[in-house]
Design a protein around this motif. Structure first.
Motif, PDB file in Angstrom:
ATOM      1  N   LEU A   2       0.828  -1.205   0.000  1.00  0.00           N
ATOM      2  CA  LEU A   2       0.000   0.000   0.000  1.00  0.00           C
ATOM      3  C   LEU A   2       0.861   1.254   0.000  1.00  0.00           C
ATOM      4  O   LEU A   2       0.593   2.208  -0.744  1.00  0.00           O
ATOM      5  CB  LEU A   2      -0.923  -0.015   1.227  1.00  0.00           C
ATOM      6  N   GLY A   3       1.889   1.277   0.837  1.00  0.00           N
ATOM      7  CA  GLY A   3       2.760   2.443   0.922  1.00  0.00           C
ATOM      8  C   GLY A   3       3.408   2.769  -0.410  1.00  0.00           C
ATOM      9  O   GLY A   3       3.489   3.937  -0.811  1.00  0.00           O
ATOM     10  N   GLU A   4       3.848   1.749  -1.131  1.00  0.00           N
ATOM     11  CA  GLU A   4       4.475   1.963  -2.436  1.00  0.00           C
ATOM     12  C   GLU A   4       3.461   2.476  -3.454  1.00  0.00           C
ATOM     13  O   GLU A   4       3.786   3.324  -4.290  1.00  0.00           O
ATOM     14  CB  GLU A   4       5.109   0.655  -2.919  1.00  0.00           C
ATOM     15  N   ALA A   5       2.215   1.980  -3.381  1.00  0.00           N
ATOM     16  CA  ALA A   5       1.183   2.445  -4.308  1.00  0.00           C
ATOM     17  C   ALA A   5       0.839   3.910  -4.064  1.00  0.00           C
ATOM     18  O   ALA A   5       0.671   4.685  -5.016  1.00  0.00           O
ATOM     19  CB  ALA A   5      -0.067   1.577  -4.166  1.00  0.00           C
ATOM     20  N   LEU A   6       0.741   4.308  -2.803  1.00  0.00           N
ATOM     21  CA  LEU A   6       0.446   5.702  -2.492  1.00  0.00           C
ATOM     22  C   LEU A   6       1.583   6.611  -2.946  1.00  0.00           C
ATOM     23  O   LEU A   6       1.346   7.721  -3.442  1.00  0.00           O
ATOM     24  CB  LEU A   6       0.205   5.864  -0.983  1.00  0.00           C
TER      25      LEU A   6
END
Length: 240
Positions: free
Chosen positions: A183-187
Motif C-alpha cells: 500500500l505504501g508503495e502504491a500511495l
C-alpha cells in the motif's frame, strides 16, 4: 447517553494501532526497494513460501483469491480482444452487458471502440442517476497493490469513481509497471504521478463488492459491482 470519552478512547486506540503498524512496515519497504534495484523481477511472495515471483503473478493470484478475474495481455490489441471476450461472455448471463459506461480517459474510449461484439450503448461518464441503468463500467486504474490484489483509482487523474462502483460489472485496465507490492508503495506512486498534493479521493477496490451485515451472511454485489475484471498490460505502456 452516549459515552463520549469511551468513543474518543476507542478512536485513539485505532489510530495508534494504524500508526504502529505503518511504522513497523517501513523497514520492509526498504528491503523491497533494495531487492527491486538489484533485480526488477524479484519480489518475495506474499502468498506462499518458495521461489520469487513477479508482481503481476502475485497480483493476479491475490485478486482471484477474493473473487476477481485477471487477464494479462501484452498490447492494446490484446486489451481490445480481452474486452470483447469479457463482454461476449457476460451477454450470455443475466448481467447482460448491453449498456457500457466508460470513464473519461481517452484510452478507455479508444479501446472500448474496438470491441468486436454488438452492444446497445457506449457512453463516456454518464450522469450519476443514469449510471444505475448501465450493465458494465470500464475504467483504468492508476496503480495496483500486489499483496492484496487491490486496484487504486485516483480521482484527479480520471473521472471514474462512479463508473467503477455503480454498474454490476467493473472492468479495469492497469499497466503492469503500475503494480506495487505494498500500500505504501502504491500511495507513493500515485503521489509522484500527480501534482504536489494527493487527490482528494482515492478509491481502493479489492475484488467484487461484498458484505456480511445481514445475519453475518456473505452477500456479493450489494454495495457495488458483483463482478470485477482487471486487464493487466504487461507489454509496452499503452498510449494515453
Amino acid at each position: 447517553m452516549i459515552d463520549l470519552q469511551r468513543n474518543i478512547d476507542a478512536r485513539d486506540a485505532i489510530l495508534r494501532s494504524i500508526r504502529d503498524h505503518l511504522s513497523a512496515s517501513t523497514p520492509y519497504d526498504g528491503v523491497h526497494a533494495e531487492a527491486a534495484s538489484a533485480s526488477p523481477d524479484y519480489f518475495p511472495s506474499v502468498v506462499e513460501s518458495g521461489a520469487p515471483r513477479a508482481l503481476v503473478q502475485i497480483f493476479r493470484e491475490n485478486l482471484e483469491a477474493v473473487g476477481g478475474h485477471c487477464i494479462v495481455v501484452r498490447n492494446g490489441d490484446e486489451v481490445a480482444r480481452a474486452l470483447t471476450r469479457i463482454i461476449a461472455d457476460l451477454q450470455k448471463t443475466p448481467l447482460r452487458a448491453r449498456r457500457i459506461a466508460l470513464s473519461n480517459a481517452p484510452l478507455v474510449e479508444r479501446l472500448a471502440g474496438q470491441i468486436e461484439v454488438e452492444v446497445d450503448e457506449l457512453t463516456v461518464a454518464p450522469s450519476a442517476a443514469d449510471l444505475f441503468d448501465y450493465d458494465v463500467g470500464i475504467t483504468t486504474a492508476q496503480a495496483a497493490i500486489a499483496e492484496t490484489g487491490t486496484l487504486v483509482l485516483e480521482s484527479e487523474r480520471e473521472r471514474h469513481r462512479l463508473v467503477s462502483l455503480v454498474p454490476p460489472v467493473h472492468i479495469a485496465i492497469v499497466e503492469a509497471a503500475s503494480i506495487c507490492l505494498t500500500l505504501g508503495e502504491a500511495l507513493a506512486l500515485v503521489h509522484r504521478g500527480g501534482s504536489s498534493e494527493m487527490s482528494s479521493t482515492i478509491t481502493f477496490i479489492t475484488g467484487p463488492s461484498r458484505t456480511a451485515d445481514i445475519e453475518l451472511t456473505m452477500a456479493i454485489g450489494v454495495h457495488g459491482p458483483q463482478e470485477l475484471y482487471a486487464i493487466v498490460n504487461n507489454g509496452e505502456p499503452l498510449p494515453a
